[in-house]
Scaffold this motif. Structure first.
Motif, PDB file in Angstrom:
ATOM      1  N   VAL A   1      15.508   8.025  51.871  1.00  0.00           N
ATOM      2  CA  VAL A   1      14.449   8.168  52.201  1.00  0.00           C
ATOM      3  C   VAL A   1      13.988   8.764  53.740  1.00  0.00           C
ATOM      4  CG1 VAL A   1      12.606   6.457  53.300  1.00  0.00           C
ATOM      5  CG2 VAL A   1      13.948   5.620  51.406  1.00  0.00           C
ATOM      6  N   PHE A   2      14.547   9.196  54.302  1.00  0.00           N
ATOM      7  CA  PHE A   2      14.171  10.433  55.165  1.00  0.00           C
ATOM      8  C   PHE A   2      14.453  11.667  55.111  1.00  0.00           C
ATOM      9  CE2 PHE A   2      14.570   6.544  57.776  1.00  0.00           C
ATOM     10  CZ  PHE A   2      13.422   6.666  58.967  1.00  0.00           C
ATOM     11  N   MET A   3      15.237  12.075  53.817  1.00  0.00           N
ATOM     12  CA  MET A   3      15.654  13.340  53.385  1.00  0.00           C
ATOM     13  C   MET A   3      14.499  13.727  52.452  1.00  0.00           C
ATOM     14  SD  MET A   3      17.830  14.708  54.941  1.00  0.00           S
ATOM     15  CE  MET A   3      18.890  16.780  53.399  1.00  0.00           C
ATOM     16  N   LYS A   4      13.490  12.700  52.046  1.00  0.00           N
ATOM     17  CA  LYS A   4      12.420  12.921  50.986  1.00  0.00           C
ATOM     18  C   LYS A   4      11.057  13.267  52.173  1.00  0.00           C
ATOM     19  CE  LYS A   4      12.274  13.035  47.446  1.00  0.00           C
ATOM     20  NZ  LYS A   4      11.756  13.201  46.460  1.00  0.00           N
ATOM     21  N   ILE A   5      11.331  12.091  53.336  1.00  0.00           N
ATOM     22  CA  ILE A   5       9.479  12.378  54.406  1.00  0.00           C
ATOM     23  C   ILE A   5      10.298  13.568  55.303  1.00  0.00           C
ATOM     24  CG2 ILE A   5       9.509  11.533  56.737  1.00  0.00           C
ATOM     25  CD1 ILE A   5      10.260   8.569  56.357  1.00  0.00           C
ATOM     26  N   ILE A   6      11.222  15.106  55.487  1.00  0.00           N
ATOM     27  CA  ILE A   6      11.284  16.126  55.160  1.00  0.00           C
ATOM     28  C   ILE A   6      11.067  16.871  54.462  1.00  0.00           C
ATOM     29  CG2 ILE A   6      13.489  17.815  56.027  1.00  0.00           C
ATOM     30  CD1 ILE A   6      15.781  15.324  56.657  1.00  0.00           C
ATOM     31  N   GLN A   7      11.417  16.545  53.021  1.00  0.00           N
ATOM     32  CA  GLN A   7      10.384  17.504  52.244  1.00  0.00           C
ATOM     33  C   GLN A   7       9.226  17.274  52.590  1.00  0.00           C
ATOM     34  OE1 GLN A   7      11.769  16.205  48.701  1.00  0.00           O
ATOM     35  NE2 GLN A   7      13.927  16.952  48.215  1.00  0.00           N
ATOM     36  N   LEU A   8       8.419  16.120  52.860  1.00  0.00           N
ATOM     37  CA  LEU A   8       6.872  16.325  52.785  1.00  0.00           C
ATOM     38  C   LEU A   8       6.752  16.353  54.211  1.00  0.00           C
ATOM     39  CD1 LEU A   8       6.760  12.210  52.580  1.00  0.00           C
ATOM     40  CD2 LEU A   8       6.083  14.284  50.469  1.00  0.00           C
ATOM     41  N   VAL A   9       7.502  16.669  54.975  1.00  0.00           N
ATOM     42  CA  VAL A   9       6.712  17.581  56.512  1.00  0.00           C
ATOM     43  C   VAL A   9       6.844  19.164  56.331  1.00  0.00           C
ATOM     44  CG1 VAL A   9       7.382  17.943  59.088  1.00  0.00           C
ATOM     45  CG2 VAL A   9       7.977  15.189  57.931  1.00  0.00           C
ATOM     46  N   MET A  10       7.817  19.328  55.979  1.00  0.00           N
ATOM     47  CA  MET A  10       8.411  21.028  55.735  1.00  0.00           C
ATOM     48  C   MET A  10       7.337  21.529  54.733  1.00  0.00           C
ATOM     49  SD  MET A  10      11.054  21.725  57.513  1.00  0.00           S
ATOM     50  CE  MET A  10      11.223  23.562  57.003  1.00  0.00           C
ATOM     51  N   TYR A  11       6.298  20.630  53.870  1.00  0.00           N
ATOM     52  CA  TYR A  11       4.704  21.578  53.463  1.00  0.00           C
ATOM     53  C   TYR A  11       4.055  22.379  54.138  1.00  0.00           C
ATOM     54  CZ  TYR A  11       6.393  19.905  48.877  1.00  0.00           C
ATOM     55  OH  TYR A  11       6.673  19.388  47.498  1.00  0.00           O
ATOM     56  N   TYR A  12       4.229  21.586  55.772  1.00  0.00           N
ATOM     57  CA  TYR A  12       3.287  21.952  56.983  1.00  0.00           C
ATOM     58  C   TYR A  12       4.808  23.069  57.770  1.00  0.00           C
ATOM     59  CZ  TYR A  12       0.529  21.634  61.196  1.00  0.00           C
ATOM     60  OH  TYR A  12       0.023  21.528  62.114  1.00  0.00           O
ATOM     61  N   ALA A  13       5.391  23.816  57.042  1.00  0.00           N
ATOM     62  CA  ALA A  13       6.017  24.099  57.652  1.00  0.00           C
ATOM     63  C   ALA A  13       5.212  25.261  58.205  1.00  0.00           C
ATOM     64  CB  ALA A  13       7.345  24.429  57.440  1.00  0.00           C
ATOM     65  N   PRO A  14       4.491  26.025  57.018  1.00  0.00           N
ATOM     66  CA  PRO A  14       3.978  27.775  57.381  1.00  0.00           C
ATOM     67  C   PRO A  14       2.757  27.119  57.860  1.00  0.00           C
ATOM     68  CG  PRO A  14       4.733  27.004  54.711  1.00  0.00           C
ATOM     69  CD  PRO A  14       4.798  25.562  55.552  1.00  0.00           C
ATOM     70  N   ILE A  15       2.125  26.462  57.970  1.00  0.00           N
ATOM     71  CA  ILE A  15       0.952  26.327  59.409  1.00  0.00           C
ATOM     72  C   ILE A  15       1.433  25.558  60.426  1.00  0.00           C
ATOM     73  CG2 ILE A  15      -1.120  24.914  60.215  1.00  0.00           C
ATOM     74  CD1 ILE A  15      -1.626  24.101  57.143  1.00  0.00           C
ATOM     75  N   GLY A  16       2.436  25.544  61.161  1.00  0.00           N
ATOM     76  CA  GLY A  16       3.232  25.237  61.893  1.00  0.00           C
ATOM     77  C   GLY A  16       4.295  25.869  62.498  1.00  0.00           C
TER      78      GLY A  16
END
Length: 410
Positions: free
Chosen positions: A178-193
């Protein structure tokens, strides 16, 4: 060709965002710091996830092992790899400092450090490093080693419980997924961040890299990049041959960019776990080595510790030569990069150790502390990517030379 472009698509997007952010920082200067909250949001999201991620990944990996003998082999191989790569990193920078002599001819006014940490005995420091006085304190990233110890104990206890522990093992495994999946979601924001963070960093500090520390920076950045490119490529080749090199470079850019932008090995842990999975490192190996490596394996810190030693010798016009001096320097680098990196304030303690062992005045502390700040981004990048390639080397040792051919990763 299209498949290769697709494989590198996300790392390329990250690199483009970093370049754009850097251009914005150079163009607008300190005004670019107005978008820093966008970068802080990304870093906070990573830190928010990392505590439960570390707990679930380590405890589930150990609980799912067929035997505790497997854990012992992983830990033994891991420590060997960490020490050997740390020594190689220290020697690599030692050669560079002998050639280029950082700090020679530098005239820096000596000022007393504003604040010195309270002295502790070794036993007190060890207790505070590996344990906490209250369970809730485990939920702070400042107590990462204590959390790792707790996670290992939970994993071992679950495994030893046998059949009755199976439902809890399933819970831990599910939590890790579950937490690895959360990471995948957060990484979509990585380019902006990451773009926003680099814009802020370059805008605020971009022009301050000129002056007395320029030579140290000019030495560290190319040496760390060379170690990254040459050293890690060689390690990847030893671990998995040409396929190992290909998979390493195909997957390492995302954690490298994250570490370069955040300056934190812990914050880069989610991206690093993903990279190791895509390379084909077995689950129990990557989920044991990555969290531990994020706190006790620092090739980049070994590089910077050697630079600090050579620099401060140059500032005080002392002779930085001789086997005894070099061996002591390598030993300090190992302590700074492997032992003390996991201790809160470990960087400060490493710098104090340099001063004490070489009999330098206390005023030297702010001089070498400033170097640490300036070289931190590439040092963190080397620290993080060193964990990835170390997990490959451990897999090579435990699974045999053909391990990488047995995985189904494309």
């Amino acid at each position: 060709m299209k498949d290769k472009i697709k494989a590198y698509r996300f790392p390329i997007i990250l690199l483009i965002s970093i370049i754009i952010g850097s251009i914005i920082g150079l163009s607008f200067g300190k005004d670019a710091t107005v978008i820093k909250p966008l970068g802080d949001l990304f870093i906070n999201l990573l830190f928010m996830i990392v505590i439960p991620l570390v707990f679930f990944t380590i405890s589930s990996a150990i609980a799912s092992m067929d035997s505790m003998k497997r854990l012992g082999k992983i830990m033994g191989s891991m420590i060997t790899v960490f020490v050997v790569t740390g020594i190689i990193a220290a020697v690599f920078m030692l050669i560079a400092t002998i050639i280029f002599e950082p700090g020679s001819g530098v005239d820096i006014p000596l000022v007393e450090p504003e604040e010195v940490q309270e002295e502790m005995s070794l036993s007190e420091q060890l207790v505070q490093t590996f344990t906490v006085s209250d369970f809730v304190d485990l939920f702070s990233r400042n107590n990462m080693l204590a959390l790792i110890v707790f996670s290992i104990l939970v994993g071992v206890a679950t495994g030893l419980t046998g059949e009755k522990g199976k439902p809890f093992t399933s819970f831990l495994t599910s939590g890790a997924e579950v937490f690895m999946k959360i990471i995948q979601l957060v990484m979509y924001y990585a380019p902006i961040g990451l773009g926003a963070y680099f814009a802020s960093l370059v805008g605020e500090f971009g022009t301050d890299l000129i002056g007395d520390y320029a030579k140290a920076v000019i030495i560290y950045y190319p040496v760390s990049i060379l170690y990254f490119v040459i050293g890690f490529t060689l390690y990847a080749f030893i671990a998995g041959g040409k396929i190992g090199v290909s998979r390493f470079w195909k997957n390492i850019l995302a954690p490298a960019a994250t570490s370069l932008g955040t300056g934190s090995s812990v914050a880069s842990l989610p991206a690093n776990l993903q990279a190791a999975k895509r390379i084909g490192v077995p689950k129990d190996i990557r989920e044991t080595i990555m969290p531990l490596g994020a706190t006790i394996h620092m090739d980049g810190s070994c590089l910077s510790a050697m630079l600090k030693i050579a620099f401060v010798f140059g500032v005080f016009n002392q002779d930085f030569s001789g086997i005894d001096t070099f061996l002591t320097a390598i030993g300090i680098c190992l302590l700074s990069g492997i032992v003390m990196s996991g201790i809160p304030g470990g960087g400060f303690m490493g710098e104090m150790m340099i001063i004490t062992l070489y009999g330098l005045p206390l005023q030297a502390l702010p001089i070498i502390s400033a170097i640490g700040v300036v070289v931190d981004p590439p040092a963190t990048m080397v620290n993080v990517t060193g964990d990835t390639v170390s997990s490959m080397l451990v897999t090579r040792h435990l699974e045999g030379k053909d391990w990488i051919k047995k995985t189904d990763i494309a």
